[in-house]
Design an enzyme around this catalytic site. Structure first.
Site, PDB file in Angstrom:
ATOM      1  N   ARG A 220       0.806  -1.230   0.000  1.00 31.41           N
ATOM      2  CA  ARG A 220       0.000   0.000   0.000  1.00 31.41           C
ATOM      3  C   ARG A 220       0.835   1.273   0.000  1.00 31.41           C
ATOM      4  NH1 ARG A 220      -4.127   0.423   4.422  1.00 31.41           N
ATOM      5  NH2 ARG A 220      -3.270  -1.387   5.488  1.00 31.41           N
TER       6      ARG A 220
ATOM      7  N   ALA B 119      25.699  45.853  -2.406  1.00 34.15           N
ATOM      8  CA  ALA B 119      24.715  45.053  -3.134  1.00 34.15           C
ATOM      9  C   ALA B 119      25.307  44.548  -4.435  1.00 34.15           C
ATOM     10  CB  ALA B 119      23.480  45.898  -3.425  1.00 34.15           C
TER      11      ALA B 119
ATOM     12  N   GLY C 108      32.046  51.260  -6.775  1.00 32.60           N
ATOM     13  CA  GLY C 108      31.023  50.394  -7.351  1.00 32.60           C
ATOM     14  C   GLY C 108      31.394  49.939  -8.751  1.00 32.60           C
TER      15      GLY C 108
ATOM     16  N   ARG D  54      37.332  49.961 -13.370  1.00 36.80           N
ATOM     17  CA  ARG D  54      36.242  49.805 -14.324  1.00 36.80           C
ATOM     18  C   ARG D  54      36.500  50.783 -15.462  1.00 36.80           C
ATOM     19  NH1 ARG D  54      32.683  52.799 -10.009  1.00 36.80           N
ATOM     20  NH2 ARG D  54      32.999  54.938 -10.685  1.00 36.80           N
TER      21      ARG D  54
END
Ligand code: UD1
Ligand code: CA
Length: 476
Positions: free
Chosen positions: A17, A398, A441, A458
């Site tokens: 079962r 972030a 950043g 960057r």
């Protein structure tokens, strides 16, 4: 002088079962195989040996159990096979060669997980040195079970199975639980005399009761009130029912210690996937909101709060820490530590080796793996820290990540105290950001930086004045 205990666990049945590809006794309750629950109870009885009778899926059962048994169990584990399965009496017959004459045998079923050791100890005590003791329970609806037939004096005479019972016998509400304690020397003798002249054509273990009576061996019906302890699992529904009952029992124990569970019905404690036994230890004034799952070994300090829908495994959460809703913490082997007063989540993920100091903040969609964050460090949004050493009061922006994997090896990132990492930075390990430094950043940092400096890595921003947007060409 009490006789040494030898446990026989019947686990050869198919469990049709359950409709599973796997043997029923390996289905899990609280993250632990049903059969393992039974073996753990045997261990608490300080048994000399446990003999597991396997049949359906024997190889799978034996392999699953062999891996989890260790010296800590304290008893000798043996497997015997029953092929084909001709009934419970036939099952126990297969164990006879593995039993010793001087023992007290306790017969259990591998699909009855919630029997408590003190209940079995009381049953063994009731059997003394030479009696047959049956664990019984009264059920409002005894359908399907073997009934305990007593005489006018209340003495147990025999057990009659549902399918062999007459109307009067079917009205008896005291049933045999499937659990008995019986001296090995009697058991062996009686088993040899079993036949299968009954409605199911099976060798019934329960027929030994009438044999005991005929031989003048006293039979004791040891009745308990808690039907949960003898409840078996035959279907997914029954498995879920026992799971809830077990969890509620754990929830009650914690609440008695003062833990505040928003809803004891929506709370789960389980072994982890690697077999670490469930253990949830809480200090004072711990609040746990609904739908939290705790796996393996978890410790929660005084005053800590766990928000709704958290999944927490193998972690130590220090006092006054707050785990906000939907946080996933899995320490696996290395563990996770959350420091005093730290704030984690909502939607945070802490992986093995994440060690957060005091007052650390880990915000939404931040993943931390094998990294130490010193007191007061913060990573509040959308970030990855892997194989990193992060100093005190560091602010990690972030969208920033540590690029810790070069495709072959893992490397460490060190961010010294009071550094400020802007948003959307890639720190390509191995690399060190000097104390008090700032990373602008959007920087991809491949070389270590001196303390206190601003690092920007960057493309320079350019603005083009007389640039014209393209215009849509008319269709030809
Ligand atoms: C048995 C008892 C019944 C009792 C009930 C409690 C007998 C004849 N009847 O019922 O009095 O009320 O348990 O649940 O003993 N198994 C084997 N090999 C077999 C048959 C069974 O290993 O050949 C195992 C099953 O896997 C299970 C356990 O024995 O773990 C009990 O078998 P099950 O069929 O559930 O019990 P019943 O015979 O219905
Ligand atoms: Ca049966």
């Amino acid at each position: 002088m009490t006789a040494p205990l030898d446990i026989v666990i019947m686990a050869a049945g198919k469990g049709t079962r359950m409709k599973s590809r796997h043997p029923k006794v390996l289905q899990k309750l609280a993250g632990r195989a049903l059969l393992q629950h039974v073996l753990d109870t045997a261990a608490r009885l300080l048994a000399r040996s446990a003999v597991v009778v396997t049949g359906h899926g024997a190889a799978e059962v034996e392999a699953a159990l062999a891996g989890t048994q260790s010296a800590e169990a304290g008893y000798d584990l043996k497997f015997v096979r029953q092929e084909p399965q001709l009934g419970t009496g036939h099952a126990v017959q297969q164990a006879v060669p593995a039993l010793r004459d001087d023992g007290m045998v306790v017969v259990l079923s591998g699909d009855v997980p919630l029997t408590q050791a003190d209940t079995l100890q009381a049953l063994v005590n009731a059997a003394g040195s030479d009696k047959l003791a049956l664990l019984t329970v009264s059920m409002p609806d005894p359908t399907g079970y073997g009934r305990i037939v007593r005489n006018e004096a209340g003495t147990v005479q025999r057990i009659v199975e549902q399918k062999d019972a007459n109307e009067a016998e079917r009205a008896i509400t005291e049933i045999y639980s499937g659990i008995m304690a019986v001296p090995a020397r009697h058991l062996t003798r009686w088993l040899a005399r079993l036949n299968n002249n009954n409605a199911q054509g099976e060798y019934y273990l329960t027929d030994i009761v009438a044999m005991a009576v005929a031989d003048g061996v006293p039979v004791v019906g040891h009745r308990i009130a808690d039907a949960l302890q003898v409840a078996g699992v035959n279907s997914p529904l029954q498995l879920a029912e026992l799971e809830r009952a077990h969890q509620l029992r754990l929830a009650r124990q914690l609440m008695e210690q003062g833990v505040r569970l928003a809803d004891p019905q929506r709370f789960d404690v389980r072994d982890d996937a690697r077999g670490t036994k469930a253990s949830l230890v809480c200090g004072q004034d711990v609040d746990i909101d609904v739908n939290c799952i705790f796996n393996g070994k978890v410790t929660i300090g005084t005053g800590a709060r766990i928000g709704a829908n958290c999944h927490i495994s193998n972690a130590v959460i220090a006092e006054d820490a707050v785990i906000h809703p939907f946080t996933h913490i899995d320490g696996e082997k290395a563990g996770v530590e959350v420091g005093q007063g730290a704030l984690v989540g909502p939607f945070a993920r802490l992986r093995p080796g994440a060690k957060l100091g005091r007052e650390v903040h880990i915000g939404n969609f931040v993943e931390v793996k094998n990294s130490q964050l010193a007191d007061g460090a913060k990573a509040n949004h959308l970030a990855y820290l892997g194989d990193a050493t992060v100093g005190e009061r560091v602010n990690y922006g972030a969208g920033s990540i540590t690029a810790n994997y070069d495709g072959v090896n893992k490397h460490r990132t060190v961010i010294e105290a009071d550094a400020h990492i802007g948003s959307n930075c890639v720190l390509v390990a191995p690399v060190t950001i000097g104390a008090g430094g700032t990373v602008g950043g959007g920087s991809t940092v491949t070389k270590s930086t001196e303390p206190g400096v601003l690092t920007v890595a960057r493309g320079k921003q350019v603005s083009i004045g007389n640039w014209k947007r393209p215009v849509k060409q008319p269709k030809a």
